[in-house]
Design an enzyme around this catalytic site. Structure first.
Site, PDB file in Angstrom:
ATOM      1  N   HIS A  74       0.839  -1.203   0.000  1.00  0.00           N
ATOM      2  CA  HIS A  74       0.000   0.000   0.000  1.00  0.00           C
ATOM      3  C   HIS A  74       0.868   1.245   0.000  1.00  0.00           C
ATOM      4  O   HIS A  74       1.949   1.257   0.610  1.00  0.00           O
ATOM      5  CB  HIS A  74      -0.943   0.012   1.208  1.00  0.00           C
ATOM      6  CG  HIS A  74      -0.255   0.004   2.546  1.00  0.00           C
ATOM      7  ND1 HIS A  74       0.078   1.157   3.219  1.00  0.00           N
ATOM      8  CD2 HIS A  74       0.162  -1.005   3.344  1.00  0.00           C
ATOM      9  CE1 HIS A  74       0.664   0.860   4.371  1.00  0.00           C
ATOM     10  NE2 HIS A  74       0.729  -0.454   4.474  1.00  0.00           N
ATOM     11  N   ASP A  76      -0.710   4.224   0.832  1.00  0.00           N
ATOM     12  CA  ASP A  76      -1.288   5.176   1.792  1.00  0.00           C
ATOM     13  C   ASP A  76      -0.515   5.077   3.106  1.00  0.00           C
ATOM     14  O   ASP A  76       0.113   4.056   3.412  1.00  0.00           O
ATOM     15  CB  ASP A  76      -2.788   4.940   1.993  1.00  0.00           C
ATOM     16  CG  ASP A  76      -3.120   3.572   2.568  1.00  0.00           C
ATOM     17  OD1 ASP A  76      -2.453   2.592   2.172  1.00  0.00           O
ATOM     18  OD2 ASP A  76      -4.047   3.473   3.397  1.00  0.00           O
ATOM     19  N   ASP A 107       6.586   1.696   6.617  1.00  0.00           N
ATOM     20  CA  ASP A 107       5.224   1.139   6.481  1.00  0.00           C
ATOM     21  C   ASP A 107       4.436   1.940   5.453  1.00  0.00           C
ATOM     22  O   ASP A 107       3.745   2.859   5.800  1.00  0.00           O
ATOM     23  CB  ASP A 107       4.522   1.153   7.847  1.00  0.00           C
ATOM     24  CG  ASP A 107       3.149   0.532   7.784  1.00  0.00           C
ATOM     25  OD1 ASP A 107       2.823  -0.099   6.768  1.00  0.00           O
ATOM     26  OD2 ASP A 107       2.389   0.712   8.748  1.00  0.00           O
ATOM     27  N   GLU A 141      -5.130   0.799   2.875  1.00  0.00           N
ATOM     28  CA  GLU A 141      -4.797  -0.264   3.824  1.00  0.00           C
ATOM     29  C   GLU A 141      -4.922   0.268   5.231  1.00  0.00           C
ATOM     30  O   GLU A 141      -5.395  -0.416   6.127  1.00  0.00           O
ATOM     31  CB  GLU A 141      -3.367  -0.766   3.578  1.00  0.00           C
ATOM     32  CG  GLU A 141      -3.101  -2.155   4.162  1.00  0.00           C
ATOM     33  CD  GLU A 141      -2.627  -2.123   5.609  1.00  0.00           C
ATOM     34  OE1 GLU A 141      -2.694  -3.164   6.279  1.00  0.00           O
ATOM     35  OE2 GLU A 141      -2.178  -1.065   6.083  1.00  0.00           O
ATOM     36  N   GLU A 142      -4.488   1.519   5.440  1.00  0.00           N
ATOM     37  CA  GLU A 142      -4.473   2.093   6.785  1.00  0.00           C
ATOM     38  C   GLU A 142      -5.837   2.660   7.171  1.00  0.00           C
ATOM     39  O   GLU A 142      -6.048   2.996   8.326  1.00  0.00           O
ATOM     40  CB  GLU A 142      -3.403   3.203   6.878  1.00  0.00           C
ATOM     41  CG  GLU A 142      -1.999   2.765   6.480  1.00  0.00           C
ATOM     42  CD  GLU A 142      -1.303   1.920   7.548  1.00  0.00           C
ATOM     43  OE1 GLU A 142      -1.982   1.481   8.500  1.00  0.00           O
ATOM     44  OE2 GLU A 142      -0.092   1.682   7.411  1.00  0.00           O
ATOM     45  N   GLU A 170       5.083  -5.593   3.867  1.00  0.00           N
ATOM     46  CA  GLU A 170       4.906  -4.909   5.164  1.00  0.00           C
ATOM     47  C   GLU A 170       6.166  -5.088   6.018  1.00  0.00           C
ATOM     48  O   GLU A 170       6.893  -6.072   5.880  1.00  0.00           O
ATOM     49  CB  GLU A 170       3.713  -5.525   5.913  1.00  0.00           C
ATOM     50  CG  GLU A 170       2.352  -5.218   5.312  1.00  0.00           C
ATOM     51  CD  GLU A 170       1.842  -3.826   5.628  1.00  0.00           C
ATOM     52  OE1 GLU A 170       2.565  -3.053   6.292  1.00  0.00           O
ATOM     53  OE2 GLU A 170       0.718  -3.507   5.203  1.00  0.00           O
ATOM     54  N   HIS A 368       4.247   4.068  12.161  1.00  0.00           N
ATOM     55  CA  HIS A 368       3.146   4.843  12.747  1.00  0.00           C
ATOM     56  C   HIS A 368       3.625   5.848  13.804  1.00  0.00           C
ATOM     57  O   HIS A 368       2.818   6.515  14.425  1.00  0.00           O
ATOM     58  CB  HIS A 368       2.068   3.933  13.367  1.00  0.00           C
ATOM     59  CG  HIS A 368       1.334   3.091  12.364  1.00  0.00           C
ATOM     60  ND1 HIS A 368       0.045   2.628  12.573  1.00  0.00           N
ATOM     61  CD2 HIS A 368       1.679   2.635  11.149  1.00  0.00           C
ATOM     62  CE1 HIS A 368      -0.347   1.907  11.537  1.00  0.00           C
ATOM     63  NE2 HIS A 368       0.632   1.901  10.653  1.00  0.00           N
TER      64      HIS A 368
HETATM   65 ZN   LIG Z   1       1.389  -1.201   6.360  1.00  0.00          ZN
END
Ligand SMILES: [Zn+2]
Length: 397
Positions: A74, A76, A107, A141-142, A170, A368
């Site tokens: 992903h 995003d 990520d 995805e997030e 990932e 994150h």
């Molecule tokens: Zn991810």
């Protein structure tokens, strides 16, 4: 024309696109720019559903004569949080002390950047993989993950796409690159139990029916005994009570209702259906117990509501895929990765319905977080791992 063989340059271009879910932010366009010179045909389907934002996705295919490898991921990213707290701006891709800073660095724009660099090097050195390679990249995805991987897989499959294996990029390594491949994931289910009682005065409990007593009885039954002791490939199944809500401000009033919410992560001893049946059974048995409700003649009056869709447990048993990847990692970092099923769910749970899937990417430590960043050395190592894997999996090593 220069090919995108440098993972750091690829990643910098992606980080500079502020693609916080659901915004495309230019990230898919940047990917398209990298992929076209490598011989990929690129589609960017947009998916919609009432009540959720439209999401742009990307499917790129480089056709060949041989098996079909899919790389999934992903572009995003999660929001930056407190932007002022970042040492370097979150969308600038600045480098300091050998690390590149930016939201999505690990990520998982970094994983995508390395995979593209690996393909580019293969094209430059060997003329490209002899089989087919595709990239299945979502922009959702997030976020709610409704207009992302599930629909993209359906969309591609309906056009006749078939895959022999998939790698999800990932960040799977806890501490150092090469620590861990994920070869499966536990299942996940959430539910809420609401107990109805009869409101009354705390000094006259015989005239009321305290739902908190009933709820404690039910929650106790969910926590004991343990569901299992774990299996060869999985941790023990675990249930966590995530909230207990009564909403009663008075100390002398017995409330009328009490609710508890729980989440269970289950291993391959179970299916989503058998876990649900076990939980229903435990609650029904417990509702008749008198331990916390002496003198009550009726069972606990409760309602169980399952929340969201369940995530199903899976384990990938594909020796060619797992062994080839583990061998590529060992060749690059000198140690064998752990084959793990730990952690939360990922989009691999959807891909497993189409082909064997494993997950391997960067080190997840800063994902994150404020100051998400990746070591440039890790980008180079992951690129070499992917490159070796592609060569060996297609039998061109
Ligand atoms: Zn991810």
């Amino acid at each position: 024309m220069t090919l995108p063989t440098d993972p750091a340059a690829n990643l910098a271009a992606l980080i500079r696109c502020a693609s916080v879910t659901p915004a495309e932010g230019g990230a898919l366009s940047a990917l398209e720019t990298m992929l076209k010179p490598l011989g990929f045909l690129v589609d960017r389907p947009v998916f919609s559903e009432d009540g959720t934002p439209d999401i742009e996705n990307l499917y790129a295919r480089r056709s060949g004569n041989g098996p079909h490898l899919m790389f999934a991921g992903h572009t995003d990213v999660v929001p930056v949080g407190d932007e002022a707290a970042w040492t370097h701006p979150p969308f600038a891709a600045e480098i300091a002390n050998g690390e590149m800073y930016g939201r999505g660095a690990v990520d998982m724009k970094g994983g995508i950047a390395c995979f593209i660099a690996a393909i580019a090097r293969h094209v430059e050195n060997n003329g490209g993989p002899k089989g087919t390679v595709s990239l299945l990249i979502t922009g959702d995805e997030e976020g709610p993950a409704i207009n992302g991987t599930v629909k993209l897989l359906e969309w591609a499959a309906s056009r006749g796409e078939k895959w022999d294996a998939s790698i999800v990029g990932e960040p799977t390594n806890p501490d150092a690159l090469g620590d861990m491949i994920k070869i499966g994931r536990r299942g996940s289910l959430s539910g809420s139990i609401t107990v109805s009682g009869r409101q009354g005065h705390a000094a006259y409990p015989q005239l009321a029916d305290n739902p908190v007593r009933g709820l404690i009885t039910l929650v106790d039954a969910l926590l004991h005994p343990v569901f299992d002791k774990g299996t060869k490939d999985f941790q023990p199944t675990n249930l966590e009570v995530t909230s207990i809500d009564v909403g009663n401000p008075a100390t002398n009033v017995i409330p009328a209702k009490a609710t508890a919410t729980f989440n269970i992560r289950f291993n391959d001893t179970w299916t989503a259906e058998s876990v649900q049946a076990e939980i229903h059974n435990r609650l029904d048995q417990a509702s008749k117990r008198k331990k916390y409700r002496p003198g009550k003649k009726t069972p606990v009056d409760y309602d169980l509501v399952w929340r969201d869709r369940p995530s199903h447990v899976f384990l990938t048993r594909d020796d060619k895929l797992v062994d080839t990847l583990a061998g590529s990692i060992k060749a690059a970092v000198g140690k064998k990765p752990a084959l793990s099923t730990s952690g939360g769910t990922s989009d691999a749970r959807f891909i497993k319905d189409y082909c064997p899937v494993v997950e391997f990417g960067l080190v997840g430590k800063t994902m994150h977080m404020v100051d998400e960043r990746v070591a440039l050395a890790d980008l180079e190592t992951l690129t070499r791992i992917y490159q070796r894997f592609i060569e060996d999996w297609f039998g061109q090593g």
